[in-house]
Design a protein around this motif. Structure first.
Motif, PDB file in Angstrom:
ATOM      1  N   LEU A  47       0.822  -1.211   0.000  1.00 16.32           N
ATOM      2  CA  LEU A  47       0.000   0.000   0.000  1.00 16.32           C
ATOM      3  C   LEU A  47       0.856   1.261   0.000  1.00 16.32           C
ATOM      4  O   LEU A  47       0.528   2.244  -0.681  1.00 16.32           O
ATOM      5  CB  LEU A  47      -0.935  -0.020   1.206  1.00 16.32           C
ATOM      6  N   GLU A  50       2.505   1.794  -3.398  1.00 17.75           N
ATOM      7  CA  GLU A  50       1.494   2.317  -4.329  1.00 17.75           C
ATOM      8  C   GLU A  50       1.205   3.787  -4.075  1.00 17.75           C
ATOM      9  O   GLU A  50       0.824   4.521  -5.005  1.00 17.75           O
ATOM     10  CB  GLU A  50       0.208   1.493  -4.203  1.00 17.75           C
ATOM     11  N   ARG A 165      -5.507  -5.898   3.259  1.00 18.01           N
ATOM     12  CA  ARG A 165      -5.390  -6.210   1.831  1.00 18.01           C
ATOM     13  C   ARG A 165      -6.661  -5.885   1.054  1.00 18.01           C
ATOM     14  O   ARG A 165      -6.584  -5.462  -0.105  1.00 18.01           O
ATOM     15  CB  ARG A 165      -5.047  -7.693   1.654  1.00 18.01           C
ATOM     16  N   ALA A 168      -8.625  -1.566   1.872  1.00 15.35           N
ATOM     17  CA  ALA A 168      -7.918  -0.303   1.642  1.00 15.35           C
ATOM     18  C   ALA A 168      -8.576   0.474   0.502  1.00 15.35           C
ATOM     19  O   ALA A 168      -8.965  -0.103  -0.526  1.00 15.35           O
ATOM     20  CB  ALA A 168      -6.458  -0.572   1.301  1.00 15.35           C
ATOM     21  N   HIS A 169      -8.706   1.781   0.702  1.00 17.43           N
ATOM     22  CA  HIS A 169      -9.243   2.681  -0.336  1.00 17.43           C
ATOM     23  C   HIS A 169     -10.646   2.282  -0.795  1.00 17.43           C
ATOM     24  O   HIS A 169     -11.022   2.549  -1.942  1.00 17.43           O
ATOM     25  CB  HIS A 169      -8.301   2.722  -1.552  1.00 17.43           C
ATOM     26  N   ALA A 197      -2.380   4.728   3.123  1.00 17.23           N
ATOM     27  CA  ALA A 197      -2.665   3.300   2.965  1.00 17.23           C
ATOM     28  C   ALA A 197      -4.119   3.026   2.628  1.00 17.23           C
ATOM     29  O   ALA A 197      -4.476   1.885   2.309  1.00 17.23           O
ATOM     30  CB  ALA A 197      -2.282   2.544   4.241  1.00 17.23           C
ATOM     31  N   GLY A 198      -4.977   4.059   2.710  1.00 19.23           N
ATOM     32  CA  GLY A 198      -6.364   3.890   2.310  1.00 19.23           C
ATOM     33  C   GLY A 198      -7.337   3.690   3.447  1.00 19.23           C
ATOM     34  O   GLY A 198      -8.429   3.126   3.250  1.00 19.23           O
TER      35      GLY A 198
END
Length: 235
Positions: A47, A50, A165, A168-169, A197-198
């Protein structure tokens, strides 16, 4: 304050916090050393890469992490725990809790003065009597004893690797990540990395309040949003 000046002030604050211009060498990206790259550490490595940060993943067997580093690309690398502690401007500690005291002793020099996000949970069935003592005291205060000299924030201990996993987001209200620490600037860095990390950061209070979201509290099983977590904890 204009938007430009606000962004400048934020960047300047992080420069001061993290030790000068190298901290923001690549578009405000941070160097994050991950000590213990299992399910939690591996998910966060992905994360944060990204999100544009650089990570060094480490474990007792760093060679096993090389395939993940190759998958994540040029912003990811592997090393020993000592190398990760040296590399990171911010450290994520995600190891079985019984290893925390030894890490505090072995890496005291490399970790000194750094923001450290502590994601470990004392589990007596795995970690033995020391975990029972840590649970009674509260993991925030226990970790502070084991890791003197760091700018400690309890973070990412109240969420499962599966949800890291897969949630997130997500659209709509995001899952909450409770945070506790005694250093306000370190909490700001932790909150930024939670957002990157979302997830939604929720600052619960000083390290003593981390006991409210320890593993035994059941917070992680409830999967609350930030709004729900504030209601649960009466914030």
């Amino acid at each position: 304050m204009s938007p430009f000046l606000h962004r400048f002030a934020t960047a300047l604050g992080l420069l001061v916090l993290l030790g000068g211009a190298p901290a923001l060498a690549h578009a405000d990206a941070l160097r994050i050393g991950i000590i213990g790259t299992g399910n939690i550490g591996g998910a966060l490595a992905r994360l944060w890469v990204e999100a544009g940060h650089e990570v060094m993943m480490s474990s007792r067997h760093p060679e096993r992490l090389q395939p993940l580093a190759l998958e994540l690309g040029e912003r990811a690398r592997v090393g020993t725990p000592r190398e990760a502690a040296e590399f990171g401007q911010v450290i994520l500690l995600a190891v079985p809790y019984a290893a925390t005291p030894q890490i505090g002793r072995d890496l005291a020099g490399e970790l000194a003065g750094k923001v450290l996000l502590d994601a470990g949970n004392p589990r007596p069935e795995r970690d033995g009597p020391m975990a029972e003592e840590a649970r009674e005291l509260g993991a925030g205060l226990a970790s502070q004893r084991f890791l003197p000299g760091v700018r400690l924030v309890r973070a990412f201990n109240a969420i499962s690797a599966h949800n890291l996993r897969n949630q997130a987001h997500r659209s709509g209200e995001k899952l909450a990540i409770p945070l506790a620490g005694d250093d306000e600037a370190a909490l700001e860095v932790a909150a930024r990395l939670v957002t990157d990390a979302g997830f939604d950061p929720v600052i619960v209070g000083p390290l003593a309040t981390a006991k409210r979201f320890d593993f035994a509290s059941g917070i992680s099983a409830q999967m609350p949003t930030a709004r729900e977590l504030r209601e649960i904890l009466g914030l």
